[in-house]
Scaffold this motif. Structure first.
Motif, short mmCIF file in Angstrom:
data_model
loop_
_atom_site.label_atom_id
_atom_site.label_comp_id
_atom_site.label_asym_id
_atom_site.label_seq_id
_atom_site.Cartn_x
_atom_site.Cartn_y
_atom_site.Cartn_z
N LEU A 1 1.01 -1.24 -0.07
CA LEU A 1 0.00 0.08 0.21
C LEU A 1 0.85 1.14 0.04
N THR A 2 0.79 1.94 -1.30
CA THR A 2 1.69 3.18 -1.18
C THR A 2 0.78 4.39 -1.83
N GLY A 3 1.37 5.46 -1.97
CA GLY A 3 0.87 6.65 -2.45
C GLY A 3 0.97 6.85 -3.94
N ALA A 4 0.39 7.83 -4.57
CA ALA A 4 0.40 7.81 -6.08
C ALA A 4 1.72 8.45 -6.70
N ALA A 5 2.40 9.18 -5.54
CA ALA A 5 3.73 9.57 -6.05
C ALA A 5 4.89 8.55 -5.57
N ALA A 6 4.54 7.58 -5.52
CA ALA A 6 5.82 6.48 -5.22
C ALA A 6 6.54 6.66 -6.55
N PRO B 1 -5.16 6.23 5.58
CA PRO B 1 -5.53 4.91 6.44
C PRO B 1 -6.95 4.56 5.81
N ALA B 2 -7.71 5.39 5.63
CA ALA B 2 -9.10 5.13 5.26
C ALA B 2 -9.07 4.74 3.90
N ARG B 3 -8.25 5.30 2.98
CA ARG B 3 -8.09 4.75 1.59
C ARG B 3 -7.48 3.41 1.59
N ALA B 4 -6.83 3.02 2.56
CA ALA B 4 -5.92 1.66 2.35
C ALA B 4 -6.99 0.64 2.64
N VAL B 5 -7.87 1.01 3.74
CA VAL B 5 -8.92 0.12 4.42
C VAL B 5 -9.87 -0.04 3.11
N GLY C 1 -11.85 -7.49 -1.57
CA GLY C 1 -12.71 -8.57 -0.98
C GLY C 1 -12.34 -9.20 0.56
N HIS C 2 -11.21 -8.00 0.80
CA HIS C 2 -10.71 -8.46 2.30
C HIS C 2 -11.37 -7.55 3.17
N THR C 3 -12.19 -8.09 3.96
CA THR C 3 -12.92 -7.50 4.85
C THR C 3 -12.64 -7.74 6.34
N ARG C 4 -11.86 -8.74 6.58
CA ARG C 4 -11.47 -9.26 7.96
C ARG C 4 -9.96 -8.60 8.02
N LEU C 5 -9.87 -7.53 8.55
CA LEU C 5 -8.61 -6.97 8.46
C LEU C 5 -7.91 -7.04 9.84
N LEU C 6 -6.63 -7.18 9.98
CA LEU C 6 -5.77 -7.47 11.20
C LEU C 6 -4.54 -6.54 11.02
N THR C 7 -4.44 -5.50 11.78
CA THR C 7 -3.11 -5.01 11.76
C THR C 7 -2.12 -5.27 13.04
N GLU C 8 -0.95 -5.61 12.84
CA GLU C 8 -0.11 -5.90 14.14
C GLU C 8 0.98 -4.81 14.27
N GLY C 9 0.78 -3.58 13.76
CA GLY C 9 1.52 -2.69 14.04
C GLY C 9 2.51 -2.20 12.80
N GLY C 10 3.32 -1.51 12.80
CA GLY C 10 3.87 -0.98 14.28
C GLY C 10 3.06 0.47 15.03
N PRO C 11 3.72 0.97 16.00
CA PRO C 11 2.90 1.97 16.68
C PRO C 11 2.56 3.41 15.99
N ARG C 12 3.46 3.81 14.99
CA ARG C 12 3.05 4.81 14.07
C ARG C 12 1.95 4.56 13.28
N MET C 13 2.06 3.55 12.65
CA MET C 13 0.66 3.14 11.83
C MET C 13 -0.37 2.96 12.48
N LEU C 14 -0.57 2.16 13.50
CA LEU C 14 -1.69 1.94 14.40
C LEU C 14 -2.20 3.38 14.88
N GLY C 15 -1.25 4.66 15.42
CA GLY C 15 -1.56 5.61 15.59
C GLY C 15 -2.53 6.45 14.55
N GLN C 16 -1.84 6.20 13.17
CA GLN C 16 -2.52 6.61 11.82
C GLN C 16 -4.01 6.06 12.05
N PHE C 17 -4.11 4.83 12.04
CA PHE C 17 -5.44 4.22 11.97
C PHE C 17 -6.47 4.83 12.99
N ILE C 18 -5.82 5.07 14.21
CA ILE C 18 -6.63 5.52 15.12
C ILE C 18 -7.18 7.13 14.97
#
Length: 264
Positions: free
Chosen positions: A150-155, A181-185, A192-209
């Protein structure tokens, strides 16, 4: 492992009471306890849960890794959550630090996954702005299902091309270099991936929150103290109003607490 509070599909009002027998739960029992909510017919929506571990003094890592503050029971739950997920979302830095490998197929979850129309193992989706990853790792050379990036359009186009040549599937989930984060989800749900699990790290979890897309937190509280300057389970800027989550269940083994919380 003891059940301290019951597992229900509703948000309970936990009250102290007798605990269940202290024994090791089977993987099948754990799978029932941590099952994803049943989707509303005709209205499938992604459900994002996080699985994290923290010490008593709030450290999410020791020497940059979560393994030293974990335990065998924590790893059973870790494996169960992966066994139930369509995709595991993880930050690029966590991939580098933890030596991430592809999820493996496990016979204990084969029947459940087949009945749910899932692949034999969860895909790994790496959130990365730079695409600066070691493409010779097993995560890219030998996954059961292709690894997603998952990356941005400017990659950088050459990095995108190299990743795709290595067998990864690149998904654009942001307008610039970063990932929204919302676009990633949403991008994962479109596959078809609706059962999503994130294991971090902390910075990414903070972005989801901060984006308001986290539905559930599975938190292991480790009975350890580390001091030092280790990261918390979620980093980044604070949000204007704290988000309230409700306790759904609480298990205990060897002093480790395994809580499951849903957004109120």
């Amino acid at each position: 492992m003891r059940r301290l509070f019951p597992v229900t599909d509703q948000t309970p009002a936990p009250t102290p009471g007798p605990v269940s027998e202290d024994r090791e739960w089977s993987l099948d029992e754990l799978a029932e306890a941590y099952a994803y909510p049943e989707p509303v017919p005709g209205e499938p929506r992604p459900w994002l849960r996080a699985n994290m571990v923290s010490t008593l003094d709030g450290a999410a890592q020791h020497d940059g890794r979560s393994q030293p503050i974990s335990t065998a029971a924590d790893m059973r739950i870790f494996g169960t959550l992966r066994g139930l997920a369509d995709v595991v979302v993880v930050g690029a830095e966590t991939v580098r630090q933890e030596g991430y490998r592809p999820a493996r197929a496990r016979a204990e979850f084969a029947g459940r996954r087949e009945a749910a129309g899932q692949a034999s193992a969860a895909a790994i989706a790496v959130v990365t702005a730079s695409l600066d990853l070691d493409l010779s790792l097993p995560l890219f050379t030998s996954p059961l299902v292709p690894t997603l990036l998952l990356t941005g359009a400017a990659a950088a186009p050459d990095k995108v091309a190299a990743a795709e040549k290595a067998g990864a599937r690149v998904l654009i989930a942001g307008d610039g270099m970063g990932v929204d984060p919302a676009r990633a989800v949403a991008a994962l749900a479109e596959l078809g991936h609706t059962r999503l699990l994130t294991e971090g790290g902390p910075r990414m979890l903070g972005q989801f929150i901060a984006a308001g897309v986290l539905d559930e937190l599975c938190l292991t509280v480790s009975p350890m103290l580390t001091a030092g300057g280790a990261q918390r389970i979620a980093g980044g800027p604070s949000i204007p109003v704290p988000q309230r989550f409700a306790l759904v269940s609480l298990l205990e083994e060897g002093g480790f607490l395994f809580g499951r919380y849903r957004r109120s």
